[in-house]
Design an enzyme around this catalytic site. Structure first.
Site, mmCIF file in Angstrom:
data_model
loop_
_atom_site.group_PDB
_atom_site.id
_atom_site.type_symbol
_atom_site.label_atom_id
_atom_site.label_comp_id
_atom_site.label_asym_id
_atom_site.label_seq_id
_atom_site.Cartn_x
_atom_site.Cartn_y
_atom_site.Cartn_z
ATOM 1 N N LYS A 130 0.865 -1.196 0.000
ATOM 2 C CA LYS A 130 0.000 0.000 0.000
ATOM 3 C C LYS A 130 0.889 1.229 0.000
ATOM 4 O O LYS A 130 2.027 1.173 0.459
ATOM 5 C CB LYS A 130 -0.869 0.020 1.255
ATOM 6 N N ASP A 184 -7.089 4.377 -4.348
ATOM 7 C CA ASP A 184 -7.735 4.233 -3.038
ATOM 8 C C ASP A 184 -8.354 5.611 -2.788
ATOM 9 O O ASP A 184 -8.557 6.378 -3.753
ATOM 10 C CB ASP A 184 -6.711 3.821 -1.963
#
Ligand code: GLU
Length: 453
Positions: free
Chosen positions: A133, A173
């Site tokens: 991430k 995201d």
């Protein structure tokens, strides 16, 4: 870190204390690690190979963490300095895979929590993707397209050296959608002089993106909620549903709920929430949020009599049969869960990552509410990202129907895996335990086979 034999609850507790000590000021990461480790005791007891010294300790330590400066100039020529992150958590199952989040709340602990969740989520898809991430504390709200472009170019000017189609594949995201992926891809292509379409997912459909990728997280979560309801002899048709958020996940959650005959009556953003008795009009919501980049209050103003905007306030007060938290972490707390239970909620399925606090999860599960944890319920997004990588690799693109069919099959399979794993380990109906153990088993098997690295 010393290696312990985590074959009992006591050793897991000891490991959690050590994680808190070694990663100070990262409460979201502590929370995510605790939530997983607390459910692993039965599998470590039943499968001695998993209690091998160092396995769980390696799992909670990212393989690599990159933190970098992102300087950029606004439209008036002023210089801003943001911080960029990429946490490459685990690559036992494939290249690191996970989104980029641009939001002022981003820090290393937030990215580590998201990266840790991603390992198990990605494992549950059954596809060949590791967990990672990234993101930045950059706030895109109120910034012009040109400012966002310059920020993305500066961000990629450092990030490009760490990623690649066989290494690490970022996507979107919160705060990173099609526009940002476009600017990021353009800069990567320029720096590397390579058409490497599989380096990012969530690309535009005309230049390597997969059809259904924008819809996949929301659609997938609705399919997961439907599967949980089916398990109880019910379906979504006619159910009043509460959705939080108004970004990519919430929008396509609402779209799919409507298509399946449910009535999604809410959406929200940080300014408050909207209740629309007639059901949220998804085209209007897309116009306000995606085209105009406005606030949900504007939706209520334009929608007319059926909708009202409630500034501040908790969307969980709105009576619902099913709730789908689709905004951000820790948005559904004990108070919200109590209100949902009081109003007779039957299922809660997480579209966002870790939106439900641990005490709220406990309250919901104790009240017999079906609870779908994000790492299972929202895995549809990253699953279709992996399908995008497959299409890029084959230099082809699949029709929407094929992608949708594959997404549906993956979500059904994740539901069955979580359900059956929970039963196998003595926790029937507990999708949290099922998801954690099933994800863990797949990653742990690969890590054991590949040795101590
Ligand atoms: N950010 C999404 C998630 O939380 C998608 C990641 C991806 O597609 O790589 O799973």
């Amino acid at each position: 870190m010393t290696t312990t034999r985590p074959d009992t609850k006591t050793t897991l507790d000891h490991l959690l204390t050590e994680i808190e000590h070694r990663n100070p000021a990262q409460p979201e990461f502590h929370q995510a690690a605790r939530e997983v480790l607390e459910t692993l005791a039965p599998v470590l007891a039943a499968r001695p190979e998993y209690a091998e010294p160092g396995l769980v300790e390696r799992l909670v330590e990212p393989e690599r963490q990159v933190v970098f400066r992102v300087p950029w100039q606004d439209d008036r020529g002023r210089v801003h300095v943001n911080r960029g992150f990429r946490v490459e958590f685990n690559s036992a199952l494939g290249p690191y895979k996970g989104g980029l989040r641009f939001h002022p709340s981003v820090n290393l602990g937030v990215i580590k929590f998201l990266g840790f969740e991603q390992i198990f989520k990605n494992a549950l898809t059954g596809l060949g993707i590791g967990g990672g991430k990234g993101g930045s504390d950059f706030d895109p709200r109120g910034r012009s397209d040109a400012e966002v472009m310059r920020f993305c170019q500066s961000f990629m000017t450092e990030l490009y050296r760490h990623i690649g189609e066989h290494t690490d594949v970022p996507a979107g995201d919160i705060g990173v959608g099609g526009r940002e992926i476009g600017y990021l891809f353009g800069q990567y292509r320029r720096i590397t002089n390579r058409w490497e379409s599989g380096v990012l997912t969530g690309k535009g459909a005309g230049w390597g993106g997969s059809l259904i990728r924008p819809e996949a997280t929301g659609y997938g979560n609705v399919l997961f909620a439907a599967a949980m309801l089916r398990e109880r002899g019910e379906d979504l048709e006619g159910q009043t549903t509460v959705v939080s958020g108004s970004g990519n996940v919430a929008i396509y959650t609402i779209e799919k709920l409507t298509a399946l005959g449910a009535n999604p009556v809410t959406c929200s953003d940080s300014s408050g929430y909207v209740v629309d008795e007639k059901g949220i009009d998804v085209d209007l919501l897309k116009q306000v949020k995606e085209v105009e980049r406005g606030r949900v209050g504007t939706y209520a103003e334009r929608r007319g009599a059926s909708a009202r905007f409630v500034p501040g306030g908790s969307v969980w007060e709105v009576p619902a049969d099913v709730a789908l938290p689709s905004a951000t972490q820790n948005e559904l707390d004990a108070e919200g869960a109590t209100a949902l239970i009081r109003n007779g909620v039957k299922a809660v399925s997480e579209g966002a990552n870790m939106p439900t606090t641990p005490d709220a999860v406990h309250l919901l599960q104790s009240a017999g509410v079906a609870f779908g944890p994000g790492k299972a319920a929202n895995a549809g997004g990253v699953a279709v990202s992996a399908l995008e990588m497959a299409q890029n690799h084959a230099r082809t693109s699949w029709p929407a129907t094929r992608v949708e069919d594959e997404l549906a099959a993956i979500m059904t399979n994740i539901h069955t895996t979580c359900h059956d794993t929970a039963t196998r380990y003595g926790a029937p109906g507990d999708y949290v335990t099922g998801a954690n153990i099933a994800g863990f088993e797949r990653v742990a098997d690969a890590m054991l086979a590949q040795g101590v690295i």
